[in-house]
Design an enzyme around this catalytic site. Structure first.
Site, short mmCIF file in Angstrom:
data_model
loop_
_atom_site.label_atom_id
_atom_site.label_comp_id
_atom_site.label_asym_id
_atom_site.label_seq_id
_atom_site.Cartn_x
_atom_site.Cartn_y
_atom_site.Cartn_z
N GLU A 157 74.69 64.86 26.67
CA GLU A 157 74.77 65.25 25.26
C GLU A 157 73.60 66.16 24.88
O GLU A 157 73.77 67.12 24.11
CB GLU A 157 74.80 64.00 24.37
N GLU A 197 79.58 55.93 28.67
CA GLU A 197 79.37 54.91 27.64
C GLU A 197 80.53 53.93 27.52
O GLU A 197 80.34 52.76 27.16
CB GLU A 197 79.14 55.58 26.28
#
Length: 694
Positions: free
Chosen positions: A105, A125
């Site tokens: 990210e 995640e």
């Protein structure tokens, strides 16, 4: 500070340096923002490169900060990415080795990305029951396309950087030195005028976005019905596609905060940390020297011994495989080859690797050939007299310093160690069948097992890709000791009014991979029978249902005999309810003078699971396991306990130990209640309002 700032040829180089994987802890986040500001204020700097020291660009969040105030302390990752993305001077992410989770990210927030070949790129995640919380669900589809992004986000599976080379994720794949290439790219970018590209400004392009999102939703519904995170991942991606980046980002954050509170996420995070915690033994320091393991001996070439040998062969370790008869040795070698050939057919192994692994086996009928082994694992018949013969012989032939391990599933490792003059070198290594597939390895610590032996086998477990959990010595260790109480309750419920198929169906609906009776048929009912016979001799006052003995007396040992608690068609494994067994169960109740009653599925589940919990608490009381999460790891990796419930001890915490104790005392007052003495730890923690994992 976990960040290094240098100037190289007019380019600011911000290097993340937070071993082992440059986790984005608070000091790292702070260092990145300060580096961006420092570069902005330096007129001599034209561009910025962000890279990672050591073996990763960044593995994402710093797990040591989970559940601490530092995890959300400013600058958060959102703030860091805003600083990177908003920099007037171009920012280039130089990605090598690993860019996962928050690390990816962060890279997506840069204006440009240069990658080394072979870097693992992922947003994992979902494996923790959450979704990417710093723009991953919004930026990745804009960088690699909707289909690729959804596949990556929903699965959490890493993709090699070169496979993404033709997407907007990477501006270049560096063939030579990564930092040299990134600095050159940054220098060129810094010389260009005008605004630099932002991933957030790109459109998500797909010929039929709505149709593909619905396809993804249908696929996830079929494979992840008990996990909410994959569904929310799709929702967040869809929000970005339909409503634009900013609304999508806000929705992503909303979903992230909701998922963190779910019991499924708690369970997955518990398993994640539990696996790491299992490798830490309280009184064995992490810097304990280990013994070199370069050659392994395995005694017994049967199903278990052959499977154990395959673990070491897969890790490239030579194995001396010992049997007492040539026929058994040939059969064992043929089975190992057959298992590898099946992997070749499935495309999981190359023919060359099959040959290489088989070449690592030295078959033998002579104990003397084990003389150069650094570790010897016996997988012989589960009887103490047989173990004595094996370990007495090993004491004569094994070299000094060799680790001698027993694969016993219930026997006393201290007694086995006493068959040698080197009890400090003896340890239990309880593999689970099939040993080449099952992830769990119970490491049984004897009274005299040396610390360096424990440290060595725990390190070796990682090499052979096992989850190792340390157990003290007791009958059945952690897993089998607990499962005995589980089976005991299942048998009592047959006496009281249930039938095998109903019990299995109820606990499988709860989430177990297999109910107690299907499991017994698979393992072999004669194995449990042998244990019970030993119990009757050693603990004559122990109350046991004899209904399983009655079954075994008819020769119904399970799948291997084509009949057990269920019937089986020749060559098939499908469990078919047996009218004969149902009639036998009902007749047994009548014979015992027990009036059968209707038992609800909820009672079946509660009694089976709380039998595990109560025995697990006793194991903690006795110090057999050092922590509750170790027990959960045993049950998640070896006994089919549903992952989304986190293991029996975490499940008990979720229910609340006050409620657990009340249920245990309720069953203690009913027929067969003598099996329900509450563990001291249950009572104490319930009175304190705490849980096993508090």
């Amino acid at each position: 500070m976990a960040v290094d700032y240098t100037i190289r040829d007019g380019i600011a180089v911000i290097t993340l340096d937070n071993p082992p994987v440059n986790g984005l802890g608070h000091s790292t986040r702070l260092g990145i923002v300060e580096g961006i500001e420092r570069a902005r204020e330096d007129a001599a700097v034209s561009a910025i490169v962000i890279t990672g020291a050591g073996r990763a660009f960044s593995g994402g969040a710093d797990i040591t900060e989970f559940n601490t105030p530092k995890a959300t302390q400013e600058p958060t990752l959102h703030t860091v990415i805003q600083a990177v993305e908003g920099s007037a001077k171009p920012v280039v992410a130089a990605i090598h080795s690993v860019a996962m989770g928050g690390g990816l990210e962060l890279a997506l927030g840069a204006h440009y990305r240069v990658a080394a070949p072979g870097a693992q790129i992922a947003l994992p995640e979902v494996k923790l029951g959450i979704l990417p919380g710093a723009g991953g669900t919004q930026r990745l589809p804009r960088a690699v396309g909707l289909e690729t992004a959804l596949n990556m986000i929903v699965s959490g599976t890493p993709v090699l950087s070169e496979k993404l080379a033709n997407t907007a994720l990477f501006d270049a794949i560096a063939e030579g030195d990564l930092l040299d290439a990134a600095v050159k790219f940054a220098k060129d970018a810094g010389a260009r005028s005008g605004p630099h590209p932002k991933v957030r400004d790109r459109k998500v392009v797909h010929p039929n976005a709505e149709g593909f999102i619905q396809f993804a939703r249908n696929s996830v519904a079929a494979i992840a019905k008990n996990f909410p995170a994959p569904h929310k991942c799709i929702d967040a991606v869809e929000a970005g596609v339909k409503q634009g980046f900013d609304k999508g980002l806000a929705f992503e954050r909303e979903c992230f905060l909701a998922l963190v509170q779910t019991p499924e996420s708690r369970a997955l995070r518990h398993a994640f940390f539990g696996e790491r915690a299992a490798s830490k033994i309280p009184d064995v320091p992490s810097n304990t020297p280990v013994r070199a393991i370069e050659r392994v001996g395995v005694i017994g070439a049967g199903t278990m011994g052959g499977g154990i040998a395959m673990n070491f062969l897969n890790a490239g370790l030579p194995v001396t495989l010992l049997e007492t008869k040539q026929e058994a040795l040939d059969r064992g070698l043929a089975t190992i080859r057959k298992n590898y050939e099946a992997q070749v057919k499935k495309g999981k192994l190359t023919a060359e690797k099959l040959d290489a692994r088989m070449a690592l086996i030295q078959p033998t009928l002579a104990y003397d050939d084990l003389a150069d082994a650094d570790l010897i694992v016996e997988a012989v018949f589960e009887e103490l007299g047989v173990k004595e013969q094996v370990f007495s012989k090993l004491d004569e032939v094994a070299k000094s310093g060799a680790i001698l391990a027993s694969n016993t599933s219930t026997l006393d490792v201290n007694k086995i160690a006493a068959f040698t003059k080197r009890p400090q070198d003896v340890v239990g290594l309880h593999f689970f069948s099939p040993a080449n597939v099952m992830k769990l390895l119970e490491v049984v610590r004897g009274e005299k097992t040396a610390n360096d032996v424990l440290a060595t086998v725990m390190q070796l477990a990682k090499k052979i890709r096992k989850t190792a959990v340390v157990s003290g010595v007791c009958d059945g260790f952690i897993g089998n000791r607990m499962i005995e109480q589980y089976i005991r309750q299942a048998l009592f419920m047959l006496e009281e009014g249930a039938l095998p198929a109903q019990v299995d169906r109820a606990i499988e609906k709860f989430g177990f991979a297999m109910g107690p009776f299907r499991m017994s048929d698979l393992a072999g009912n004669d194995i449990g029978w042998a244990i019970r016979k030993r119990r009757y001799q050693e603990q004559p006052d122990l109350h046991y249902s004899r209904i399983a003995d009655r079954l075994c007396e008819t020769g119904r040992f399970g799948q291997k005999t084509g009949a057990g608690w269920y019937d089986y068609k020749a060559g098939e494994r499908n469990a078919l309810p047996s009218k004969l067994v149902d009639e036998m169960v009902i007749a047994y109740s009548k014979e015992r003078g027990i009036e059968r009653r209707k038992i609800a599925d909820d009672e079946i589940v509660e009694r089976l699971v709380l039998a595990l919990v109560n025995e697990g608490a006793k194991i903690l009381d006795e110090g057999i396991a050092s922590k509750a999460s170790d027990i959960d790891m045993v049950y998640l990796t070896g006994y089919g306990f549903p992952l989304y419930r986190g293991g029996p001890m975490l499940y008990a915490d979720t229910v609340g130990l006050y409620n657990v104790e009340r249920a245990i005392r309720k069953y203690a007052a009913q027929p067969n209640g003598d099996a329900w003495a509450p563990a001291k730890r249950v009572t104490e923690l319930a009175s304190q309002g705490k849980g096993f994992n508090s």
